[in-house]
Design a protein around this motif. Structure first.
Motif, mmCIF file in Angstrom:
data_model
loop_
_atom_site.group_PDB
_atom_site.id
_atom_site.type_symbol
_atom_site.label_atom_id
_atom_site.label_comp_id
_atom_site.label_asym_id
_atom_site.label_seq_id
_atom_site.Cartn_x
_atom_site.Cartn_y
_atom_site.Cartn_z
ATOM 1 N N GLY A 297 -31.520 -8.618 -21.079
ATOM 2 C CA GLY A 297 -31.650 -9.224 -22.406
ATOM 3 C C GLY A 297 -30.414 -9.898 -22.957
ATOM 4 O O GLY A 297 -30.390 -10.244 -24.141
ATOM 5 N N HIS A 298 -29.383 -10.089 -22.137
ATOM 6 C CA HIS A 298 -28.181 -10.787 -22.644
ATOM 7 C C HIS A 298 -27.489 -11.451 -21.460
ATOM 8 O O HIS A 298 -26.817 -10.791 -20.670
ATOM 9 C CB HIS A 298 -27.246 -9.781 -23.330
ATOM 10 C CG HIS A 298 -26.001 -10.398 -23.927
ATOM 11 N ND1 HIS A 298 -25.490 -9.993 -25.144
ATOM 12 C CD2 HIS A 298 -25.159 -11.363 -23.487
ATOM 13 C CE1 HIS A 298 -24.403 -10.696 -25.426
ATOM 14 N NE2 HIS A 298 -24.174 -11.530 -24.424
ATOM 15 N N THR A 299 -27.695 -12.756 -21.317
ATOM 16 C CA THR A 299 -26.991 -13.491 -20.258
ATOM 17 C C THR A 299 -26.586 -14.876 -20.748
ATOM 18 O O THR A 299 -27.183 -15.426 -21.656
ATOM 19 C CB THR A 299 -27.820 -13.685 -18.966
ATOM 20 O OG1 THR A 299 -28.520 -14.930 -19.023
ATOM 21 C CG2 THR A 299 -28.808 -12.549 -18.713
ATOM 22 N N SER B 177 -31.480 -16.176 -21.717
ATOM 23 C CA SER B 177 -30.476 -17.195 -21.393
ATOM 24 C C SER B 177 -29.967 -17.815 -22.686
ATOM 25 O O SER B 177 -30.751 -18.324 -23.478
ATOM 26 C CB SER B 177 -31.106 -18.273 -20.497
ATOM 27 O OG SER B 177 -30.230 -19.372 -20.330
ATOM 28 N N LYS B 178 -28.644 -17.764 -22.882
ATOM 29 C CA LYS B 178 -28.060 -18.298 -24.112
ATOM 30 C C LYS B 178 -27.416 -19.653 -23.845
ATOM 31 O O LYS B 178 -26.803 -19.850 -22.792
ATOM 32 C CB LYS B 178 -26.971 -17.353 -24.633
ATOM 33 C CG LYS B 178 -27.461 -15.943 -24.968
ATOM 34 C CD LYS B 178 -26.302 -15.077 -25.443
ATOM 35 C CE LYS B 178 -26.661 -13.597 -25.453
ATOM 36 N NZ LYS B 178 -27.641 -13.209 -26.461
ATOM 37 N N SER B 179 -27.507 -20.548 -24.824
ATOM 38 C CA SER B 179 -26.674 -21.751 -24.779
ATOM 39 C C SER B 179 -25.281 -21.346 -25.270
ATOM 40 O O SER B 179 -24.964 -20.166 -25.320
ATOM 41 C CB SER B 179 -27.290 -22.841 -25.651
ATOM 42 O OG SER B 179 -27.183 -22.502 -27.026
ATOM 43 N N ILE C 256 -26.652 -10.841 -32.518
ATOM 44 C CA ILE C 256 -25.226 -10.999 -32.851
ATOM 45 C C ILE C 256 -24.355 -10.446 -31.719
ATOM 46 O O ILE C 256 -24.552 -9.323 -31.264
ATOM 47 C CB ILE C 256 -24.866 -10.258 -34.169
ATOM 48 C CG1 ILE C 256 -25.820 -10.665 -35.303
ATOM 49 C CG2 ILE C 256 -23.422 -10.554 -34.561
ATOM 50 C CD1 ILE C 256 -25.584 -9.921 -36.617
ATOM 51 N N HIS C 257 -23.374 -11.271 -31.272
ATOM 52 C CA HIS C 257 -22.258 -10.763 -30.468
ATOM 53 C C HIS C 257 -21.323 -10.093 -31.462
ATOM 54 O O HIS C 257 -20.669 -10.781 -32.252
ATOM 55 C CB HIS C 257 -21.506 -11.910 -29.792
ATOM 56 C CG HIS C 257 -22.165 -12.467 -28.579
ATOM 57 N ND1 HIS C 257 -23.361 -13.127 -28.593
ATOM 58 C CD2 HIS C 257 -21.751 -12.467 -27.269
ATOM 59 C CE1 HIS C 257 -23.666 -13.506 -27.371
ATOM 60 N NE2 HIS C 257 -22.712 -13.118 -26.541
ATOM 61 N N ALA C 258 -21.256 -8.772 -31.455
ATOM 62 C CA ALA C 258 -20.637 -8.082 -32.578
ATOM 63 C C ALA C 258 -19.619 -7.044 -32.143
ATOM 64 O O ALA C 258 -19.877 -6.244 -31.240
ATOM 65 C CB ALA C 258 -21.725 -7.385 -33.398
#
Ligand SMILES: [Zn+2]
Length: 414
Positions: A77-79, A147-149, A246-248
């Motif tokens: 869930g986070h790439t 997939s994140k931009s 959030i990247h926190a």
């Protein structure tokens, strides 16, 4: 009465690890269990006798696990799957030097280095290199991948990443979940507040309008997005239907947890400096905590996230690879190995975080993340006799079978 027909029958397993909690067993292990599938979905998980008494298996394709173990596909869930180039020179230099020493050597480093390489990459090369990574991730059991931009930092370059992600989702059987992370860093050529204006007024409305993303994410940390900027970006996302992530607290205590609660964030990721009191408030609000053991390992983090505190707070914990050029990890296997040894998770807890947790971090539970009636048939088969062997064999990925949405991608050899 006619029994419903199954299309696929998975049998011969030493056990099925359903990840659907049963009384007294959080992993829902079914010894010698079988799984029956119709179309994309699971019909029944149970003993051979139970399945055959309830279903017509006469036309079903039989997949024999040959004494191996059957489990749900991983949900990563986070790439940051789509990026140009490599930062191996930086990574190698940092083995024996500090970040300041590497910077003084003039080695391009960090997010800005990858932004340059991603902007320069021809769309075909960006796609081909990302597809290679994606195919390896899928082959190692990740059946749903976010997939994140965020390596474009201008509309045209973010669009190139988002369109690559869309193309990837059509090229690989894995389900891809797209997140807009234009607020990953700031471009060097315009003032920071001007860029936030661009994100809020132009980039987010366009990305949402073109249905190129489902979530909106911000890197909130010292030197990156402030609390006010984070709120502006996430509220803009929400007003266009993109739910917040959030990247926190990765490198400093930001206090962003209360904003996550306030905005109903789906997940808060990293959590290195998040306090237990904040975690309890996040737990009450249903915000999923995403731990990234490979990142903590790759940067030799002075304060690795405290997985026990996350679980003690009552938060749902998810594990993810955080695949990116500073933390090049493609397999959930490696992440689970690290999570157990370095973050004190039991193998059962790590497995749940890699499946159920990931599905919740992407707002897709219980459709994926566990094996139960009605869920998607995203299934992996391991050639190991007991579940504990998965994190015991440190560098051996045991996947011999893979089923995605009921389609047999790879069957174990006899
Ligand atoms: Zn990240």
């Amino acid at each position: 009465m006619e029994k419903p027909k199954a299309d696929l029958f998975i049998t011969g397993a030493s056990e099925v690890v359903t990840c659907a909690a049963t009384h007294g067993d959080p992993l829902g292990r079914v010894a010698h269990g079988c799984v029956a599938v119709a179309g994309e979905r699971i019909m029944v998980v149970g003993s051979a006798a139970e399945v055959s008494s309830r279903l017509d298996l006469s036309a079903a394709r039989v997949v024999d696990a040959h004494g191996g173990l059957v489990a749900p596909g991983f949900v990563d869930g986070h790439t940051h799957l789509v990026f140009g180039g490599s930062r191996s020179i930086e990574y190698a230099a940092k083995m024996t030097r500090t970040a300041a020493q590497v910077a003084a050597m003039g080695i391009p480093a960090g997010i800005p280095a990858t932004v340059s390489m991603t902007r320069e990459a021809h769309p075909e090369r960006l796609f081909a290199e990302s597809a290679d990574r994606l195919n390896r991730m899928f082959a190692s059991g990740s059946t749903t991948i976010e997939s994140k931009s965020g390596y474009g930092l201008s509309w045209s370059d973010e669009l190139k990443q988002l369109e690559t992600t869309r193309r990837l989702s059509q090229s690989c059987p894995a389900d891809i979940v797209s997140t807009f992370l234009g607020a990953h860093d700031f471009p060097k050529d315009i003032p920071r507040d001007r860029y936030v204006d661009l994100l809020v007024n132009e980039m987010i409305p366009r990305a949402a309008g073109m249905r190129l993303a489902e979530f909106c994410d911000v890197y909130c940390d010292e030197g990156y997005y402030t609390l006010d900027q984070t709120r502006r970006v996430l509220e803009a996302g929400l007003s266009h239907g993109l739910r917040p992530k959030i990247h926190a607290d990765a490198y400093s205590a930001t206090g962003v947890a209360d904003l996550a609660v306030d905005l109903g964030a789906v997940s808060m990721d990293h959590l290195n400096y998040t306090t237990p009191a904040e975690m309890r408030r996040l737990a009450q609000a249903g915000v999923v905590g995403v731990g990234l053991p490979a990142l903590d390992f790759a940067v030799n983090h002075p304060k690795p996230f405290d997985a026990r505190a996350v679980l003690d707070s009552g938060m749902t914990l998810a594990l993810a690879t955080n695949l990116n050029p500073g933390n090049w990890t493609e397999t959930m296997h490696f992440v689970m190995v690290l999570a157990c040894r370095r973050h004190r998770l039991s193998p059962e807890e790590a497995m749940l975080a890699a499946t159920v947790g990931g599905a919740k971090a992407l707002n897709r539970f219980p459709d994926i993340g566990c094996l139960q009636t009605g869920g998607l048939a995203d299934i992996q088969i391991w050639d190991i006799p007991v579940f504990e062997e998965f994190v015991y064999r440190l560098d051996r990925n045991p996947i011999v079978g893979l089923i995605k949405r009921g389609k047999v991608i790879r069957a174990p050899l006899p």
